[in-house]
Structures are given as C-alpha cells and as structure tokens.
Design a protein around this motif. Sequence first.
Motif, PDB file in Angstrom:
ATOM      1  N   VAL A 109       0.855  -1.184   0.000  1.00  0.00           N
ATOM      2  CA  VAL A 109       0.000   0.000   0.000  1.00  0.00           C
ATOM      3  C   VAL A 109       0.889   1.231   0.000  1.00  0.00           C
ATOM      4  N   VAL A 110       0.631   2.142  -0.935  1.00  0.00           N
ATOM      5  CA  VAL A 110       1.435   3.353  -1.085  1.00  0.00           C
ATOM      6  C   VAL A 110       0.519   4.560  -1.220  1.00  0.00           C
ATOM      7  N   PRO A 111       1.013   5.767  -0.912  1.00  0.00           N
ATOM      8  CA  PRO A 111       0.214   6.964  -1.178  1.00  0.00           C
ATOM      9  C   PRO A 111       0.081   7.177  -2.684  1.00  0.00           C
ATOM     10  N   GLU A 112      -0.980   7.848  -3.089  1.00  0.00           N
ATOM     11  CA  GLU A 112      -1.240   7.988  -4.519  1.00  0.00           C
ATOM     12  C   GLU A 112      -0.094   8.660  -5.262  1.00  0.00           C
ATOM     13  N   GLN A 113       0.601   9.591  -4.616  1.00  0.00           N
ATOM     14  CA  GLN A 113       1.672  10.311  -5.317  1.00  0.00           C
ATOM     15  C   GLN A 113       2.828   9.401  -5.736  1.00  0.00           C
ATOM     16  N   LYS A 114       2.861   8.174  -5.208  1.00  0.00           N
ATOM     17  CA  LYS A 114       3.923   7.243  -5.588  1.00  0.00           C
ATOM     18  C   LYS A 114       3.487   6.224  -6.639  1.00  0.00           C
ATOM     19  N   ILE A 115       2.199   6.200  -6.975  1.00  0.00           N
ATOM     20  CA  ILE A 115       1.705   5.112  -7.815  1.00  0.00           C
ATOM     21  C   ILE A 115       2.222   5.189  -9.243  1.00  0.00           C
ATOM     22  N   ASN A 116       2.474   6.394  -9.781  1.00  0.00           N
ATOM     23  CA  ASN A 116       2.985   6.484 -11.151  1.00  0.00           C
ATOM     24  C   ASN A 116       4.412   5.962 -11.247  1.00  0.00           C
ATOM     25  N   ALA A 117       5.233   6.278 -10.238  1.00  0.00           N
ATOM     26  CA  ALA A 117       6.603   5.746 -10.224  1.00  0.00           C
ATOM     27  C   ALA A 117       6.576   4.233 -10.026  1.00  0.00           C
ATOM     28  N   LEU A 118       5.700   3.771  -9.145  1.00  0.00           N
ATOM     29  CA  LEU A 118       5.567   2.327  -8.936  1.00  0.00           C
ATOM     30  C   LEU A 118       5.136   1.636 -10.224  1.00  0.00           C
ATOM     31  N   SER A 119       4.233   2.275 -10.954  1.00  0.00           N
ATOM     32  CA  SER A 119       3.776   1.716 -12.229  1.00  0.00           C
ATOM     33  C   SER A 119       4.937   1.498 -13.185  1.00  0.00           C
ATOM     34  N   ALA A 120       5.869   2.458 -13.213  1.00  0.00           N
ATOM     35  CA  ALA A 120       7.021   2.324 -14.100  1.00  0.00           C
ATOM     36  C   ALA A 120       7.993   1.252 -13.608  1.00  0.00           C
ATOM     37  N   ILE A 121       8.140   1.136 -12.284  1.00  0.00           N
ATOM     38  CA  ILE A 121       9.117   0.203 -11.723  1.00  0.00           C
ATOM     39  C   ILE A 121       8.630  -1.239 -11.765  1.00  0.00           C
ATOM     40  N   SER A 122       7.440  -1.489 -11.219  1.00  0.00           N
ATOM     41  CA  SER A 122       6.959  -2.872 -11.157  1.00  0.00           C
ATOM     42  C   SER A 122       5.873  -3.176 -12.181  1.00  0.00           C
ATOM     43  N   GLY A 123       4.970  -2.207 -12.428  1.00  0.00           N
ATOM     44  CA  GLY A 123       3.929  -2.450 -13.427  1.00  0.00           C
ATOM     45  C   GLY A 123       4.512  -2.715 -14.798  1.00  0.00           C
ATOM     46  N   SER A 124       5.441  -1.841 -15.199  1.00  0.00           N
ATOM     47  CA  SER A 124       6.134  -2.021 -16.477  1.00  0.00           C
ATOM     48  C   SER A 124       7.382  -2.887 -16.334  1.00  0.00           C
ATOM     49  N   GLY A 125       7.704  -3.240 -15.094  1.00  0.00           N
ATOM     50  CA  GLY A 125       8.947  -3.956 -14.821  1.00  0.00           C
ATOM     51  C   GLY A 125       9.181  -5.216 -15.636  1.00  0.00           C
ATOM     52  N   PRO A 126       8.148  -6.063 -15.828  1.00  0.00           N
ATOM     53  CA  PRO A 126       8.384  -7.244 -16.656  1.00  0.00           C
ATOM     54  C   PRO A 126       8.892  -6.911 -18.052  1.00  0.00           C
ATOM     55  N   ALA A 127       8.413  -5.797 -18.610  1.00  0.00           N
ATOM     56  CA  ALA A 127       8.880  -5.399 -19.943  1.00  0.00           C
ATOM     57  C   ALA A 127      10.350  -5.002 -19.902  1.00  0.00           C
ATOM     58  N   TRP A 128      10.781  -4.332 -18.815  1.00  0.00           N
ATOM     59  CA  TRP A 128      12.206  -4.024 -18.661  1.00  0.00           C
ATOM     60  C   TRP A 128      13.010  -5.324 -18.751  1.00  0.00           C
ATOM     61  N   ILE A 129      12.587  -6.316 -17.980  1.00  0.00           N
ATOM     62  CA  ILE A 129      13.327  -7.572 -17.885  1.00  0.00           C
ATOM     63  C   ILE A 129      13.314  -8.326 -19.213  1.00  0.00           C
ATOM     64  N   TYR A 130      12.130  -8.416 -19.840  1.00  0.00           N
ATOM     65  CA  TYR A 130      12.033  -9.148 -21.106  1.00  0.00           C
ATOM     66  C   TYR A 130      12.857  -8.458 -22.201  1.00  0.00           C
ATOM     67  N   TYR A 131      12.878  -7.126 -22.169  1.00  0.00           N
ATOM     68  CA  TYR A 131      13.672  -6.401 -23.165  1.00  0.00           C
ATOM     69  C   TYR A 131      15.157  -6.669 -22.948  1.00  0.00           C
ATOM     70  N   PHE A 132      15.585  -6.695 -21.701  1.00  0.00           N
ATOM     71  CA  PHE A 132      16.979  -6.978 -21.378  1.00  0.00           C
ATOM     72  C   PHE A 132      17.361  -8.373 -21.861  1.00  0.00           C
ATOM     73  N   ILE A 133      16.491  -9.363 -21.578  1.00  0.00           N
ATOM     74  CA  ILE A 133      16.752 -10.739 -22.011  1.00  0.00           C
ATOM     75  C   ILE A 133      16.763 -10.834 -23.532  1.00  0.00           C
ATOM     76  N   GLU A 134      15.826 -10.120 -24.162  1.00  0.00           N
ATOM     77  CA  GLU A 134      15.744 -10.107 -25.628  1.00  0.00           C
ATOM     78  C   GLU A 134      17.058  -9.642 -26.251  1.00  0.00           C
ATOM     79  N   GLN A 135      17.629  -8.550 -25.724  1.00  0.00           N
ATOM     80  CA  GLN A 135      18.889  -8.027 -26.259  1.00  0.00           C
ATOM     81  C   GLN A 135      20.056  -8.947 -25.931  1.00  0.00           C
ATOM     82  N   TRP A 136      20.039  -9.518 -24.756  1.00  0.00           N
ATOM     83  CA  TRP A 136      21.086 -10.439 -24.300  1.00  0.00           C
ATOM     84  C   TRP A 136      21.136 -11.661 -25.219  1.00  0.00           C
ATOM     85  N   GLU A 137      19.956 -12.181 -25.577  1.00  0.00           N
ATOM     86  CA  GLU A 137      19.919 -13.342 -26.476  1.00  0.00           C
ATOM     87  C   GLU A 137      20.395 -12.969 -27.878  1.00  0.00           C
ATOM     88  N   LYS A 138      20.095 -11.759 -28.331  1.00  0.00           N
ATOM     89  CA  LYS A 138      20.583 -11.313 -29.638  1.00  0.00           C
ATOM     90  C   LYS A 138      22.114 -11.305 -29.667  1.00  0.00           C
TER      91      LYS A 138
END
Length: 273
Positions: A163-192
Amino acid sequence: MEKLRIAFLGSGSMGGAIMSGLIDAGYPKELISATTKSEESAAAWREQGISALSVETTPDANALIAGDADLIVLGVKPKQIVDVLRELSGEVGKNAVLISLAAGIELATMASAIDNPNLIRTMPNTPALVGKAVTGIAPAASASQDAIDATVTLFEAVGTAIVVPEQKINALSAISGSGPAWIYYFIEQWEKIALEQGFSEEDAKKLVRGTFDGSIDLLAQSDEEPAELRRNVTSPGGTTERIIATFEESDLKAIFAKGLAAAVARAEELAGK
C-alpha cells in the motif's frame, strides 16, 4: 475474502491475468464474473466456468455484472474509466470497492464520476498469471480499512502487494507495473548478443534464460544484497569487471532513470496534467 463476489469489468491482458491467477489459486469460480469487449472472449471465459457478458452483445453488461459485486475491478483502458464509472453510478452497492487497474487515472477523477467512498488505484503486473504479481495499492482517503484489506487480500492471492500513497503510484507503475517489460527487453537483447556470437537459438535461450533464472533463485535464497553477489562474480582485473565497467561508462542507471521519468510523464498526460 472467501465469500466476496468479484467482478472484472474488462478482462484483457491485465484483468485477465489477475482473474486467471485467482482461478489457479482456487478462488471459487461462482464468485467471479466478468465483462469483455467481444462475445468471443466472453464465451471463452464461460467455457472456464466464469459468468461473463460482452458489451458487444449486451451494452449494459458492466452494470449488470457489477450490480451485486463486492469488489469491482476496472480493467478497461484508461480513457474508458470515467465512462464505466458513470455507468455504474447508482447501480452498485454503497460498500462496493471500486479498484482501478488503469495507469494515470487519479482518484479525484474517479470520484468525479461516481459517489462511492471505496475508490482504489492499483498497479499490478502480468506475473499474476503464475502467482507472482507485484501490486501497488493506493486507496482514497475515504476508503474504509475493510475495503483496503480486501483489496490487499485480492492481490496477495496472485502475488505480493504493498500500500502506497497515490503520489507514488505512477513511479511504482514504471518500476513494477512495467517492470516485466524491462526484464524481457533486457533478455531479448542479451539473447541477440548470444546469437551474434554464433550460438544457436536454442543454446542462446539456454545460456541467457538459464543464467537469469539461476541468478534470481540465488538472490532469493541468499542473505546477500545484489551488489555483493555481483562483486562475488567480478574478479579484479577479470572479464566481468570489464563488462561492468562498460555498463558504468554508458551510465546504465541514468538510462533506467530516463525511462522511468518518461513513463511517469506519460501517466501524468493520461491524467490530463
């Protein structure tokens, strides 16, 4: 939460992931209902034992499905949140908990569309499909503790929640909400890179995904911090030290920070700021 009726309004990638995770976790199917955009997708959920209606064939599907629900998960696109809440105004119970999955849409915007105290913004991620979601929860000041607790319990059924205050939810969205995409993109480039070194596609996947999987397990089972585990692999004057030095020269942290800032700015655009 065992007897709470849960309605998913919009069951696309995120809503569908959470619903599937709940089903896999053993939550009673008879307490889960959903709306979808197309009749084809509604039929697919019905085949799994979920009561589902599509807005394609039933225009007032959202109000019908949400009418007797205790928890209402809004899985529609951000631009649709206000319209859906207006559809629900006067149709849902006064103690119903309205949970938005939409990036950028603020609690004040939600409150302008419906008179309900239990408004909650959340940001889960797609590992809900395997019971390992990380979800940020930002409740309205008017939300009851029971509503917050029920929301936490809902998302803990498919992973972990904070549970976080609303002012932190956009940053959280980028860190964990979008986080799987960060990881998959990293793996994608690593495999290339592995492919460019002449490894077969099968071997590249084994090398990269196996290394990633093993490293995450080691981190989970270790008492040491990531920095110390990294130092354990980085012999002075060795090859790994050169790799890390190259990352440092490229200022990888600044690249990550730039990506996060861009995501937060986009969330604010969606909020109309």
